[in-house]
Motif scaffolding. Structure first.
Motif, PDB file in Angstrom:
ATOM      1  N   SER A 110       0.813  -1.210   0.000  1.00 28.95           N
ATOM      2  CA  SER A 110       0.000   0.000   0.000  1.00 28.95           C
ATOM      3  C   SER A 110       0.852   1.267   0.000  1.00 28.95           C
ATOM      4  O   SER A 110       0.470   2.278  -0.602  1.00 28.95           O
ATOM      5  CB  SER A 110      -0.944   0.005   1.204  1.00 28.95           C
ATOM      6  N   GLN A 111       1.997   1.242   0.667  1.00 29.23           N
ATOM      7  CA  GLN A 111       2.839   2.433   0.711  1.00 29.23           C
ATOM      8  C   GLN A 111       3.466   2.739  -0.643  1.00 29.23           C
ATOM      9  O   GLN A 111       3.570   3.902  -1.041  1.00 29.23           O
ATOM     10  CB  GLN A 111       3.920   2.277   1.781  1.00 29.23           C
ATOM     11  N   GLN A 113       2.169   1.601  -3.393  1.00 24.20           N
ATOM     12  CA  GLN A 113       1.041   1.561  -4.323  1.00 24.20           C
ATOM     13  C   GLN A 113       1.272   0.539  -5.434  1.00 24.20           C
ATOM     14  O   GLN A 113       1.182   0.835  -6.623  1.00 24.20           O
ATOM     15  CB  GLN A 113       0.772   2.959  -4.894  1.00 24.20           C
ATOM     16  N   ILE A 114       1.561  -0.685  -5.002  1.00 20.44           N
ATOM     17  CA  ILE A 114       1.776  -1.794  -5.926  1.00 20.44           C
ATOM     18  C   ILE A 114       0.612  -2.763  -5.807  1.00 20.44           C
ATOM     19  O   ILE A 114       0.212  -3.128  -4.702  1.00 20.44           O
ATOM     20  CB  ILE A 114       3.099  -2.529  -5.608  1.00 20.44           C
ATOM     21  N   GLY A 115       0.081  -3.178  -6.940  1.00 25.07           N
ATOM     22  CA  GLY A 115      -1.015  -4.124  -6.953  1.00 25.07           C
ATOM     23  C   GLY A 115      -1.998  -3.818  -8.069  1.00 25.07           C
ATOM     24  O   GLY A 115      -1.993  -2.728  -8.658  1.00 25.07           O
ATOM     25  N   LEU A 116      -2.855  -4.772  -8.375  1.00 25.92           N
ATOM     26  CA  LEU A 116      -3.802  -4.624  -9.477  1.00 25.92           C
ATOM     27  C   LEU A 116      -4.724  -3.418  -9.307  1.00 25.92           C
ATOM     28  O   LEU A 116      -4.982  -2.687 -10.263  1.00 25.92           O
ATOM     29  CB  LEU A 116      -4.653  -5.896  -9.596  1.00 25.92           C
ATOM     30  N   PHE A 117      -5.228  -3.208  -8.096  1.00 31.97           N
ATOM     31  CA  PHE A 117      -6.172  -2.111  -7.905  1.00 31.97           C
ATOM     32  C   PHE A 117      -5.491  -0.756  -8.065  1.00 31.97           C
ATOM     33  O   PHE A 117      -6.109   0.206  -8.528  1.00 31.97           O
ATOM     34  CB  PHE A 117      -6.848  -2.224  -6.539  1.00 31.97           C
ATOM     35  N   TYR A 118      -4.226  -0.647  -7.680  1.00 27.58           N
ATOM     36  CA  TYR A 118      -3.483   0.591  -7.909  1.00 27.58           C
ATOM     37  C   TYR A 118      -3.262   0.825  -9.396  1.00 27.58           C
ATOM     38  O   TYR A 118      -3.301   1.966  -9.877  1.00 27.58           O
ATOM     39  CB  TYR A 118      -2.145   0.562  -7.171  1.00 27.58           C
ATOM     40  N   ASP A 119      -3.022  -0.245 -10.142  1.00 26.33           N
ATOM     41  CA  ASP A 119      -2.859  -0.121 -11.588  1.00 26.33           C
ATOM     42  C   ASP A 119      -4.143   0.397 -12.239  1.00 26.33           C
ATOM     43  O   ASP A 119      -4.109   1.208 -13.164  1.00 26.33           O
ATOM     44  CB  ASP A 119      -2.471  -1.460 -12.202  1.00 26.33           C
ATOM     45  N   VAL A 120      -5.292  -0.098 -11.756  1.00 22.27           N
ATOM     46  CA  VAL A 120      -6.571   0.382 -12.273  1.00 22.27           C
ATOM     47  C   VAL A 120      -6.735   1.868 -11.981  1.00 22.27           C
ATOM     48  O   VAL A 120      -7.126   2.657 -12.854  1.00 22.27           O
ATOM     49  CB  VAL A 120      -7.743  -0.418 -11.668  1.00 22.27           C
ATOM     50  N   ALA A 121      -6.437   2.274 -10.741  1.00 23.65           N
ATOM     51  CA  ALA A 121      -6.565   3.687 -10.371  1.00 23.65           C
ATOM     52  C   ALA A 121      -5.653   4.567 -11.222  1.00 23.65           C
ATOM     53  O   ALA A 121      -6.061   5.652 -11.668  1.00 23.65           O
ATOM     54  CB  ALA A 121      -6.242   3.869  -8.887  1.00 23.65           C
ATOM     55  N   ARG A 122      -4.422   4.108 -11.466  1.00 27.04           N
ATOM     56  CA  ARG A 122      -3.510   4.894 -12.290  1.00 27.04           C
ATOM     57  C   ARG A 122      -4.040   5.046 -13.715  1.00 27.04           C
ATOM     58  O   ARG A 122      -3.943   6.120 -14.317  1.00 27.04           O
ATOM     59  CB  ARG A 122      -2.122   4.244 -12.298  1.00 27.04           C
ATOM     60  N   GLN A 146      -8.194   7.191  -5.839  1.00 26.03           N
ATOM     61  CA  GLN A 146      -7.184   6.705  -4.908  1.00 26.03           C
ATOM     62  C   GLN A 146      -7.710   5.452  -4.210  1.00 26.03           C
ATOM     63  O   GLN A 146      -8.853   5.424  -3.748  1.00 26.03           O
ATOM     64  CB  GLN A 146      -6.853   7.773  -3.842  1.00 26.03           C
ATOM     65  N   VAL A 147      -6.883   4.427  -4.133  1.00 29.82           N
ATOM     66  CA  VAL A 147      -7.263   3.172  -3.481  1.00 29.82           C
ATOM     67  C   VAL A 147      -7.204   3.332  -1.965  1.00 29.82           C
ATOM     68  O   VAL A 147      -6.221   3.852  -1.432  1.00 29.82           O
ATOM     69  CB  VAL A 147      -6.338   2.023  -3.931  1.00 29.82           C
ATOM     70  N   SER A 148      -8.252   2.900  -1.273  1.00 28.64           N
ATOM     71  CA  SER A 148      -8.315   2.986   0.184  1.00 28.64           C
ATOM     72  C   SER A 148      -8.889   1.684   0.739  1.00 28.64           C
ATOM     73  O   SER A 148      -9.677   1.002   0.080  1.00 28.64           O
ATOM     74  CB  SER A 148      -9.199   4.156   0.632  1.00 28.64           C
ATOM     75  N   TYR A 149      -8.514   1.379   1.967  1.00 22.91           N
ATOM     76  CA  TYR A 149      -9.011   0.173   2.641  1.00 22.91           C
ATOM     77  C   TYR A 149     -10.249   0.486   3.465  1.00 22.91           C
ATOM     78  O   TYR A 149     -10.343   1.545   4.103  1.00 22.91           O
ATOM     79  CB  TYR A 149      -7.932  -0.402   3.552  1.00 22.91           C
ATOM     80  N   ILE A 150     -11.213  -0.436   3.452  1.00 17.39           N
ATOM     81  CA  ILE A 150     -12.365  -0.343   4.341  1.00 17.39           C
ATOM     82  C   ILE A 150     -12.727  -1.755   4.799  1.00 17.39           C
ATOM     83  O   ILE A 150     -12.824  -2.674   3.976  1.00 17.39           O
ATOM     84  CB  ILE A 150     -13.571   0.327   3.636  1.00 17.39           C
ATOM     85  N   PRO A 151     -12.888  -1.994   6.100  1.00 23.79           N
ATOM     86  CA  PRO A 151     -13.331  -3.319   6.564  1.00 23.79           C
ATOM     87  C   PRO A 151     -14.725  -3.631   6.031  1.00 23.79           C
ATOM     88  O   PRO A 151     -15.559  -2.733   5.879  1.00 23.79           O
ATOM     89  CB  PRO A 151     -13.335  -3.176   8.091  1.00 23.79           C
ATOM     90  N   ARG A 152     -14.975  -4.896   5.759  1.00 30.67           N
ATOM     91  CA  ARG A 152     -16.273  -5.275   5.186  1.00 30.67           C
ATOM     92  C   ARG A 152     -17.421  -4.911   6.125  1.00 30.67           C
ATOM     93  O   ARG A 152     -18.481  -4.455   5.682  1.00 30.67           O
ATOM     94  CB  ARG A 152     -16.286  -6.781   4.880  1.00 30.67           C
TER      95      ARG A 152
END
Length: 255
Positions: free
Chosen positions: A42-43, A45-54, A66-72
């Motif tokens: 997350s720091q 910003q590596i991962g599939l969801f970050y690639d989508v946001a970019r 911007q990708v953010s975490y939220i508990p279900r």
């Protein structure tokens, strides 16, 4: 660290750079799937969801995603109270009791995925039908819903054991703490390489579920949907994204 190296290379050579335009309206891409390969670091910003946001940020000028975490559990509460103001990335209508897509706005499919039944090779588990699970100890992630297993748990036919994350779930499975576990294929591939467990895990020939991942947003965000929907089509047609998805889907053949 093979997968991390792959993501770093993809990040460095990616065309999906973030824009520094501060005039854009911020939009959070929330995920409770805070796990590889969707979120690797997350720091950084590596991962599939970050690639989508970019990709989204480079190909339009109105919003800053911007990708953010939220508990279900928090997400469920905010949706129930009509307090949620953002986009949920990588989810399926069935998981939100919205099979007909009437409660929320949904984009087209972003990617294909599936949840695997994993077991230790010394005690392989094969899922044939729900009867295969009777009297089994099944590992899962706290807050996640598994339609077949959860019904059997409610009927007293299966014992579900939850862990906090996928890494701990796989480590407990390797210690034979339960008969089988449910993990997404993509996450399993990542951790198999990272933990060097290729020869220790058994994949059931029949998975728990096959599904598509979409973006969910509340109905007041129609303007965002109108921007995002064509971006997804553009992303799926990108040769670089197709290559990335091929890597994501076939980095390791479980059979």
């Amino acid at each position: 660290m093979k997968w991390l190296g792959v993501w770093l290379v993809l990040l460095c050579y990616s065309e999906y750079g973030y824009s520094s335009n501060t005039q854009r309206q911020p939009v959070s891409l929330y995920t409770y799937h805070y796990m590889p390969p969707y979120v690797v670091d997350s720091q950084k910003q590596i991962g599939l969801f970050y690639d989508v946001a970019r990709f989204f940020n480079q190909h339009q000028q109105q919003y800053n995603f911007q990708v953010s975490y939220i508990p279900r559990k928090r997400l469920n509460y905010q949706l129930a109270q009509h307090e949620f103001d953002g986009v949920v990335i990588g989810v399926n209508p069935v998981w939100f009791q919205d099979r007909e897509k009437q409660k929320y706005l949904w984009t087209g499919a972003l990617m294909q995925d599936q949840d695997e039944f994993l077991s230790h090779r010394s005690q392989p588990f094969e899922y044939v039908d729900k009867a295969s699970l009777y009297d089994k100890q099944v590992g899962g992630i706290s807050g996640f819903r598994y339609h077949t297993v959860d019904k059997l748990v409610a009927e007293g036919l299966v014992n579900r054991i939850d862990t906090s994350n996928e890494s701990r779930l796989l480590k407990m499975l390797l210690k034979r703490r339960f008969d089988c576990a449910i993990v997404s294929r993509a996450t399993t591939i990542y951790y198999q390489t990272l933990l060097n467990t290729n020869q220790e895990l058994h994949f059931s020939s029949k998975p728990h579920d096959r599904y598509t991942r979409h973006l969910l947003m509340p109905k007041q965000m129609k303007d965002v949907l109108q921007v995002v929907e064509p971006l997804i089509l553009q992303l799926l047609q990108s040769p670089q994204w197709q290559q990335q998805m091929l890597l994501y889907q076939t980095q390791l053949d479980p059979q």
